[in-house]
Design an enzyme around this catalytic site. Structure first.
Site, PDB file in Angstrom:
ATOM      1  N   LYS A  58       0.809  -1.223   0.000  1.00 15.59           N
ATOM      2  CA  LYS A  58       0.000   0.000   0.000  1.00 15.59           C
ATOM      3  C   LYS A  58       0.846   1.280   0.000  1.00 15.59           C
ATOM      4  O   LYS A  58       0.469   2.264  -0.617  1.00 15.59           O
ATOM      5  CB  LYS A  58      -0.960   0.018   1.190  1.00 15.59           C
ATOM      6  CG  LYS A  58      -2.075  -0.997   1.054  1.00 15.59           C
ATOM      7  CD  LYS A  58      -3.033  -0.896   2.224  1.00 15.59           C
ATOM      8  CE  LYS A  58      -4.154  -1.905   2.084  1.00 15.59           C
ATOM      9  NZ  LYS A  58      -5.187  -1.709   3.120  1.00 15.59           N
ATOM     10  N   ASP A  95     -10.031   2.639   2.632  1.00 15.22           N
ATOM     11  CA  ASP A  95     -10.043   2.010   3.951  1.00 15.22           C
ATOM     12  C   ASP A  95     -10.807   2.850   4.978  1.00 15.22           C
ATOM     13  O   ASP A  95     -11.570   2.316   5.779  1.00 15.22           O
ATOM     14  CB  ASP A  95      -8.621   1.769   4.457  1.00 15.22           C
ATOM     15  CG  ASP A  95      -7.921   0.629   3.741  1.00 15.22           C
ATOM     16  OD1 ASP A  95      -8.613  -0.248   3.186  1.00 15.22           O
ATOM     17  OD2 ASP A  95      -6.678   0.616   3.734  1.00 15.22           O
TER      18      ASP A  95
END
Length: 167
Positions: A58, A95
């Site tokens: 990420k 997220d």
């Protein structure tokens, strides 16, 4: 990501794509860190319609993006890549949205929260808690150096007035 063999995302995503009538296919593709840039670039050249990025990539995937959303910049992590018109990638992060969605119905202003761990997901959780105006957010972690680094990056990236503490 790596590993991805355990992921149930292909089952869920492909069911959603089928329901939407899209002739697309969602695949879980293992990728080693040293191959990340080449894999992302190659998938863009193959007209891939989007990518999900997961552990441990990420943060590193930020470097491949031509554009980065403000939230992804704040988190210093992307989990979603969207193709741009020039053949490159726009990086964003979903997220926080996924975490706060079920919490938005309540007023959390002035409340306290406890976050266990200081990994990539915790950064998104803390950002979500900050956006929900929690007064105090306590982060507990096993490794003190990782926790100190985590908190220093939060302070650099947050304009929030929330107080983050450690145990």
């Amino acid at each position: 990501g790596q590993p991805v063999s355990h992921s149930i995302s292909p089952v869920m995503q492909n069911a959603a794509l089928q329901t939407m009538g899209l002739d697309w296919c969602y695949l879980a593709m293992p990728c080693e860190s040293e191959d990340l840039k080449q894999a992302i670039t190659s998938l863009g050249k193959l007209n891939c319609q989007g990518l999900n990025i997961t552990i441990p990539h990420k943060e590193e995937a930020l470097k491949v993006c031509e554009e980065i959303s403000p939230l992804a910049q704040r988190l210093k992590a992307v989990n979603t890549l969207i193709p741009n018109k020039l053949g490159g990638w726009i990086g964003t992060n979903t997220d926080v949205e996924g975490f706060v969605a079920p919490l938005k119905e309540n007023n959390w202003e002035g409340q306290q929260a406890l976050v266990l761990g200081c990994g990539g997901s915790a950064r998104a959780v803390v950002a979500g808690l900050q956006d929900l105006n929690f007064r105090q957010i306590t982060v507990v972690a096993r490794k003190i150096n990782a926790l100190k680094n985590f908190l220093s990056t939060l302070k650099q990236s947050s304009n929030s007035q929330n107080e983050c503490t450690t145990l």
